[in-house]
Enzyme design. Structure first.
Site, short mmCIF file in Angstrom:
data_model
loop_
_atom_site.label_atom_id
_atom_site.label_comp_id
_atom_site.label_asym_id
_atom_site.label_seq_id
_atom_site.Cartn_x
_atom_site.Cartn_y
_atom_site.Cartn_z
N GLU A 1 2.79 13.90 34.05
CA GLU A 1 3.17 14.73 35.20
C GLU A 1 2.92 16.21 34.91
O GLU A 1 2.62 16.98 35.82
CB GLU A 1 4.63 14.48 35.57
CG GLU A 1 4.85 13.02 35.92
CD GLU A 1 5.67 12.77 37.15
OE1 GLU A 1 6.39 13.68 37.58
OE2 GLU A 1 5.58 11.63 37.67
N TYR B 1 12.02 5.64 38.21
CA TYR B 1 12.68 4.35 38.37
C TYR B 1 12.85 3.66 37.01
O TYR B 1 13.70 2.80 36.86
CB TYR B 1 11.84 3.42 39.24
CG TYR B 1 11.91 3.65 40.75
CD1 TYR B 1 12.43 4.81 41.30
CD2 TYR B 1 11.42 2.68 41.60
CE1 TYR B 1 12.46 4.98 42.67
CE2 TYR B 1 11.46 2.84 42.98
CZ TYR B 1 11.98 4.00 43.51
OH TYR B 1 12.01 4.17 44.88
N GLY B 2 11.99 4.01 36.09
CA GLY B 2 11.91 3.28 34.82
C GLY B 2 13.16 3.34 33.98
O GLY B 2 13.35 2.53 33.06
N CYS C 1 2.33 0.91 33.34
CA CYS C 1 3.03 1.99 34.03
C CYS C 1 1.97 2.77 34.79
O CYS C 1 0.87 3.01 34.27
CB CYS C 1 3.73 2.89 33.02
SG CYS C 1 4.42 4.38 33.73
N THR C 2 2.31 3.16 36.01
CA THR C 2 1.33 3.83 36.88
C THR C 2 0.68 5.05 36.24
O THR C 2 -0.45 5.39 36.56
CB THR C 2 2.04 4.31 38.16
OG1 THR C 2 3.27 4.94 37.77
CG2 THR C 2 2.31 3.17 39.11
N HIS C 3 1.42 5.74 35.38
CA HIS C 3 0.92 6.99 34.82
C HIS C 3 -0.08 6.80 33.68
O HIS C 3 -0.87 7.69 33.38
CB HIS C 3 2.08 7.83 34.29
CG HIS C 3 2.97 8.38 35.35
ND1 HIS C 3 3.62 7.58 36.26
CD2 HIS C 3 3.31 9.66 35.65
CE1 HIS C 3 4.33 8.35 37.08
NE2 HIS C 3 4.15 9.61 36.73
N CYS D 1 4.04 0.42 41.43
CA CYS D 1 5.01 0.70 40.36
C CYS D 1 5.30 -0.57 39.57
O CYS D 1 5.71 -1.59 40.13
CB CYS D 1 6.30 1.21 41.01
SG CYS D 1 7.57 1.62 39.82
N ASN D 2 5.09 -0.49 38.27
CA ASN D 2 5.33 -1.65 37.41
C ASN D 2 6.81 -2.01 37.36
O ASN D 2 7.17 -3.19 37.33
CB ASN D 2 4.85 -1.37 35.98
CG ASN D 2 3.35 -1.44 35.87
OD1 ASN D 2 2.79 -2.43 35.44
ND2 ASN D 2 2.67 -0.38 36.30
N SER D 3 7.68 -1.00 37.34
CA SER D 3 9.11 -1.25 37.24
C SER D 3 9.60 -2.03 38.46
O SER D 3 10.39 -2.97 38.35
CB SER D 3 9.89 0.08 37.12
OG SER D 3 9.35 0.86 36.08
N ASP E 1 5.06 3.47 45.36
CA ASP E 1 5.36 3.82 43.96
C ASP E 1 6.62 4.68 43.93
O ASP E 1 7.04 5.23 44.95
CB ASP E 1 4.19 4.59 43.33
CG ASP E 1 4.46 4.88 41.86
OD1 ASP E 1 4.93 3.96 41.15
OD2 ASP E 1 4.24 6.02 41.41
N SER E 2 7.18 4.80 42.74
CA SER E 2 8.36 5.66 42.57
C SER E 2 7.99 7.13 42.75
O SER E 2 8.87 7.95 43.00
CB SER E 2 8.95 5.44 41.18
OG SER E 2 7.95 5.67 40.19
#
Ligand code: DGL
Length: 247
Positions: free
Chosen positions: A150, A39-40, A180-182, A70-72, A7-8
Site C-alpha cells: 500500500e 480484513y486479514g 493475498c490480493t496485494h 479477497c482471499n480472506s 475486495d477489502s
C-alpha cells in the site's frame, strides 16, 4: 457478461488487471471496502458479515457473477455469500488450488502458501491442496507485505528485511501461492528471492483459468465499462485503479 469484483480494499485491482488482460467481461463493477480494510486480521464471523453486506451492495446492479478477489473472504464467507446472492459468487481459493495442481505434476512438490492471518488460519488452501494429493505444505501468514504494498514499497531495504524475517528458515518451494490480493505486486522480488524453479501462483491468473474452464465466454471485450466504488474515499481508489490498470 457483467461481473462484480469485491475486495477489502484496493488489492483486488490485481484481479481486475487479469480480467482486463483476458477481456472476459463487458462490464466490471469493483467494490473495495476501504473503510474497514484490513480484513486479514479480523475473525471469521466479522468477515462473513462483511461478505454478506457486499452481496447486498451488488444487488444494486444486475450482475451475472460476483468474483471475490479477497482471499480472506474467499476462505471464510463464500457459502454464506452464495446463499444470499442471486448470481454465482466465485472465490479465488479454489481457483488457486486448481492452478497449483495444474502447474505442478509431482504431488510430492513442496507448496508454500502465503496469506493474511485469516486466510492462513482458515486452512482453506491447505485443505484444498491436500484434497488434490499434495502433502508437503507450508503455510505462513505474511501480513506485513500488505502495508508495504500500500505504501508502494516494492523493493529496497525494508522489503528485504521483511523477506528475511519471514523466509530465513523456509526451504525453497516448487510453488508459492500468493494468497493475498496485494502479493502479486511483489512478484519480481519474490521471484528473485525464490529463484526461477519456483512457480508463483497469482489469484488473478488463477481465476481467469478457472472461469475459462467453467463458463462459456463467446466474446472478448477490449473496452469494458469499468465502475469503481469504495466504502471510504472512492476517489483515492479510482486514482490507484488508473495507475495500476492504466485506465
Ligand atoms: N484483500 C485481503 C486478502 O486478499 C488482503 C488485505 C486485507 O487484510 O484486507 O486477504
Amino acid at each position: 457478461m457483467k461481473v462484480g469484483v469485491f475486495d477489502s480494499g484496493i488489492g483486488g485491482l490485481t484481479v481486475v488487471k487479469s480480467l482486463l488482460e483476458h477481456q472476459l467481461f463487458e462490464e466490471i463493477i469493483y467494490f473495495g471496502d476501504t473503510a474497514r480494510v484490513p480484513y486479514g486480521s479480523k475473525d471469521k464471523s466479522t468477515i462473513i458479515r462483511y461478505g454478506i453486506e457486499a452481496v447486498e451492495f451488488f444487488k444494486n446492479f444486475e450482475l451475472d457473477m460476483i468474483i471475490v478477489a479477497c482471499n480472506s473472504v474467499s476462505a471464510y464467507a463464500l457459502s454464506e455469500m452464495n446463499e444470499c446472492a442471486s448470481c454465482p459468487v466465485i472465490g479465488v481459493v479454489e481457483a488457486g488450488v486448481l492452478a497449483t495442481a495444474n502447474a505442478l505434476q509431482n504431488k510430492d512438490s513442496k507448496v508454500l502458501i502465503l496469506g493474511t492471518h485469516a486466510t492462513i488460519n482458515s486452512k482453506a488452501y491447505e485443505t484444498g491442496l491436500k484434497n488434490q494429493g499434495f502433502i508437503y505444505l507450508e503455510a505462513k501468514a505474511t501480513p506485513l507485505f500488505v502495508p508495504l504494498v500500500e505504501e508502494e514499497i516494492l523493493s529496497g531495504e525494508i522489503l528485504n528485511a521483511t523477506l528475511k524475517h519471514y523466509f530465513s528458515d523456509t526451504q525453497t518451494p516448487k510453488a508459492v501461492i500468493l494468497g493475498c490480493t496485494h502479493f502479486p505486486l511483489l512478484t519480481p522480488v519474490l521471484a528473485n528471492h525464490f529463484g526461477e524453479n519456483t512457480k508463483l501462483i497469482h489469484s488473478g491468473d488463477a481465476i481467469v483459468e478457472y472461469l475459462e474452464n467453467k463458463f462459456d465466454f463467446y466474446k472478448q471485450y477490449a473496452n469494458p465499462t469499468l465502475k469503481f466504488f469504495a466504502s471510504e474515499n472512492p476517489e483515492a481508489l479510482r486514482e490507484t485503479a488508473k495507475k495500476w490498470l492504466n485506465v
